[in-house]
Design a protein around this motif. Sequence first.
Motif, PDB file in Angstrom:
ATOM      1  N   PRO A 195      56.047  72.200  51.571  1.00  0.00           N
ATOM      2  CA  PRO A 195      56.970  71.089  51.310  1.00  0.00           C
ATOM      3  C   PRO A 195      57.089  70.180  52.524  1.00  0.00           C
ATOM      4  O   PRO A 195      57.142  70.648  53.663  1.00  0.00           O
ATOM      5  CB  PRO A 195      58.296  71.798  51.012  1.00  0.00           C
ATOM      6  N   ALA A 196      57.136  68.879  52.260  1.00  0.00           N
ATOM      7  CA  ALA A 196      57.286  67.906  53.349  1.00  0.00           C
ATOM      8  C   ALA A 196      58.751  67.618  53.644  1.00  0.00           C
ATOM      9  O   ALA A 196      59.058  66.818  54.527  1.00  0.00           O
ATOM     10  CB  ALA A 196      56.568  66.609  52.990  1.00  0.00           C
ATOM     11  N   GLY A 197      59.642  68.262  52.909  1.00  0.00           N
ATOM     12  CA  GLY A 197      61.069  68.043  53.111  1.00  0.00           C
ATOM     13  C   GLY A 197      61.855  68.650  51.966  1.00  0.00           C
ATOM     14  O   GLY A 197      61.359  69.504  51.223  1.00  0.00           O
ATOM     15  N   GLU A 198      63.077  68.192  51.814  1.00  0.00           N
ATOM     16  CA  GLU A 198      63.926  68.625  50.712  1.00  0.00           C
ATOM     17  C   GLU A 198      63.505  67.909  49.425  1.00  0.00           C
ATOM     18  O   GLU A 198      62.795  66.902  49.472  1.00  0.00           O
ATOM     19  CB  GLU A 198      65.393  68.310  51.030  1.00  0.00           C
ATOM     20  N   PRO A 199      63.925  68.418  48.260  1.00  0.00           N
ATOM     21  CA  PRO A 199      63.598  67.718  47.007  1.00  0.00           C
ATOM     22  C   PRO A 199      64.082  66.272  47.034  1.00  0.00           C
ATOM     23  O   PRO A 199      65.203  65.995  47.461  1.00  0.00           O
ATOM     24  CB  PRO A 199      64.348  68.538  45.950  1.00  0.00           C
ATOM     25  N   PHE A 200      63.222  65.360  46.591  1.00  0.00           N
ATOM     26  CA  PHE A 200      63.612  63.948  46.574  1.00  0.00           C
ATOM     27  C   PHE A 200      64.337  63.573  45.285  1.00  0.00           C
ATOM     28  O   PHE A 200      64.931  62.502  45.182  1.00  0.00           O
ATOM     29  CB  PHE A 200      62.400  63.032  46.801  1.00  0.00           C
ATOM     30  N   ASP A 201      64.314  64.467  44.307  1.00  0.00           N
ATOM     31  CA  ASP A 201      65.000  64.207  43.039  1.00  0.00           C
ATOM     32  C   ASP A 201      64.930  65.482  42.207  1.00  0.00           C
ATOM     33  O   ASP A 201      64.282  66.463  42.597  1.00  0.00           O
ATOM     34  CB  ASP A 201      64.325  63.052  42.284  1.00  0.00           C
ATOM     35  N   SER A 202      65.600  65.482  41.073  1.00  0.00           N
ATOM     36  CA  SER A 202      65.464  66.581  40.116  1.00  0.00           C
ATOM     37  C   SER A 202      65.569  66.005  38.710  1.00  0.00           C
ATOM     38  O   SER A 202      66.171  64.949  38.498  1.00  0.00           O
ATOM     39  CB  SER A 202      66.530  67.658  40.334  1.00  0.00           C
ATOM     40  N   LEU A 203      64.960  66.702  37.780  1.00  0.00           N
ATOM     41  CA  LEU A 203      64.957  66.263  36.387  1.00  0.00           C
ATOM     42  C   LEU A 203      65.602  67.320  35.513  1.00  0.00           C
ATOM     43  O   LEU A 203      65.221  68.492  35.565  1.00  0.00           O
ATOM     44  CB  LEU A 203      63.523  66.030  35.898  1.00  0.00           C
ATOM     45  N   LYS A 204      66.572  66.903  34.713  1.00  0.00           N
ATOM     46  CA  LYS A 204      67.129  67.795  33.701  1.00  0.00           C
ATOM     47  C   LYS A 204      66.228  67.719  32.473  1.00  0.00           C
ATOM     48  O   LYS A 204      66.028  66.645  31.909  1.00  0.00           O
ATOM     49  CB  LYS A 204      68.554  67.380  33.339  1.00  0.00           C
ATOM     50  N   THR A 205      65.676  68.849  32.094  1.00  0.00           N
ATOM     51  CA  THR A 205      64.783  68.883  30.936  1.00  0.00           C
ATOM     52  C   THR A 205      65.408  69.736  29.841  1.00  0.00           C
ATOM     53  O   THR A 205      66.048  70.752  30.117  1.00  0.00           O
ATOM     54  CB  THR A 205      63.400  69.430  31.316  1.00  0.00           C
ATOM     55  N   PHE A 206      65.198  69.316  28.613  1.00  0.00           N
ATOM     56  CA  PHE A 206      65.884  69.912  27.470  1.00  0.00           C
ATOM     57  C   PHE A 206      64.899  70.462  26.439  1.00  0.00           C
ATOM     58  O   PHE A 206      63.742  70.030  26.367  1.00  0.00           O
ATOM     59  CB  PHE A 206      66.745  68.851  26.767  1.00  0.00           C
ATOM     60  N   LEU A 207      65.397  71.381  25.645  1.00  0.00           N
ATOM     61  CA  LEU A 207      64.812  71.673  24.348  1.00  0.00           C
ATOM     62  C   LEU A 207      65.504  70.717  23.390  1.00  0.00           C
ATOM     63  O   LEU A 207      66.709  70.823  23.163  1.00  0.00           O
ATOM     64  CB  LEU A 207      65.068  73.125  23.946  1.00  0.00           C
ATOM     65  N   ALA A 208      64.756  69.740  22.882  1.00  0.00           N
ATOM     66  CA  ALA A 208      65.328  68.717  22.001  1.00  0.00           C
ATOM     67  C   ALA A 208      64.904  68.992  20.567  1.00  0.00           C
ATOM     68  O   ALA A 208      63.815  69.515  20.313  1.00  0.00           O
ATOM     69  CB  ALA A 208      64.871  67.330  22.440  1.00  0.00           C
ATOM     70  N   PHE A 209      65.757  68.609  19.619  1.00  0.00           N
ATOM     71  CA  PHE A 209      65.589  68.990  18.218  1.00  0.00           C
ATOM     72  C   PHE A 209      65.364  67.761  17.344  1.00  0.00           C
ATOM     73  O   PHE A 209      66.149  66.813  17.378  1.00  0.00           O
ATOM     74  CB  PHE A 209      66.826  69.761  17.743  1.00  0.00           C
ATOM     75  N   SER A 210      64.296  67.800  16.556  1.00  0.00           N
ATOM     76  CA  SER A 210      63.939  66.663  15.714  1.00  0.00           C
ATOM     77  C   SER A 210      65.042  66.343  14.711  1.00  0.00           C
ATOM     78  O   SER A 210      65.575  67.233  14.051  1.00  0.00           O
ATOM     79  CB  SER A 210      62.639  66.962  14.959  1.00  0.00           C
ATOM     80  N   LYS A 211      65.366  65.068  14.597  1.00  0.00           N
ATOM     81  CA  LYS A 211      66.336  64.643  13.586  1.00  0.00           C
ATOM     82  C   LYS A 211      65.738  64.715  12.185  1.00  0.00           C
ATOM     83  O   LYS A 211      66.464  64.639  11.192  1.00  0.00           O
ATOM     84  CB  LYS A 211      66.807  63.217  13.882  1.00  0.00           C
TER      85      LYS A 211
END
Length: 248
Positions: A195-211
Motif C-alpha cells: 500500500p502507498a498509504g491509507e485507503p483513499f475511499d471506500s465503496l458500499k456495495t449491496f446485494l440489490a433485488f430486481s424490481k
Amino acid sequence: MRSLIVLLVFLTFAEKAKADRYDIAVAHIPPYAMMRDTGPEGILVDIVNEAYGRLGHHVRFHFLPWPRAIRYVKLGKVDGIAPFIKSEERTKFVDFFEPALLDMELLFFRKSGSLISASTVEEAHPYHVAKVARVNLGTNFEKFESEELLQVDYVNKTLSGIKVLMNGRVALFASPKLIAEYAAANAGLHNMIEPAGEPFDSLKTFLAFSKNGKGQKIGEQVSQEIAKMHKNGRIEYLMRRYLSHMKF
C-alpha cells in the motif's frame, strides 16, 4: 407410531416444497466471487448463500459480463445482483436495503521499496496510475479521471495492473484493496507490492433485488439476515477464511 412417521415425512416434503431458488448475477472478482471446478465460491458467494439459506431458500449464481448482468437484473431474468453500488438511476430497477453487503476499501499500491506516498486522489495526481478498465473507484477518482487530472493507464485485469506496476510502467496501481492483495498473493507476488498509504475511499456495495423478479418479495428479509451476520461477526469470519493466507 407409523402415523407419526408418515406425518414427519409429509412435513419434511412440505417444507422443501416451500423452498425457492433465487438467481443472482455476479462477476468473477476474486476473492468475492469466483467459479471453481467445484462450483461458485468466495466471500460474497458464501454470505449470500447463507443469508438465503437461513430463510430456507437456495441460490443459483450466474457469472456474467457486467453489462449483461445489469441488463438481466433490469429485465428480471435474474432476481438480484451483487456487488452493486447504489445510485439514483439504479433505484429505478432494483431495490437496495441497508446494510450494505460489503464495504470495499480503495487503495493505491506501489512497488515494494518505493517512497511514493498517496492516501488521497489529490496526492496521486503527479504520478502515472494504472487501474482496471470500467472498475468503479469512487466519485472523487472518477472526477479526476474524467477531467484528465490523473495520468491513467487501463488494464484488463487486476494481475495485469500489478505487473505493470512491478515493471515500472506506472508508479501506482489503484484498486479495491482485497482484490489486489488476493491477486498478488495467489500469483506469489505479495512481497512485490505494498500500500502507498491509507485507503483513499471506500465503496458500499449491496446485494440489490430486481424490481421485475421474484427476489423483490424477499429482499428485505434477506437483508435483515445480512444485518444479523454483520452484527454477530459471521461475515468477518467468512472473510477470514479467504484472507488468512495473505501476507499483507
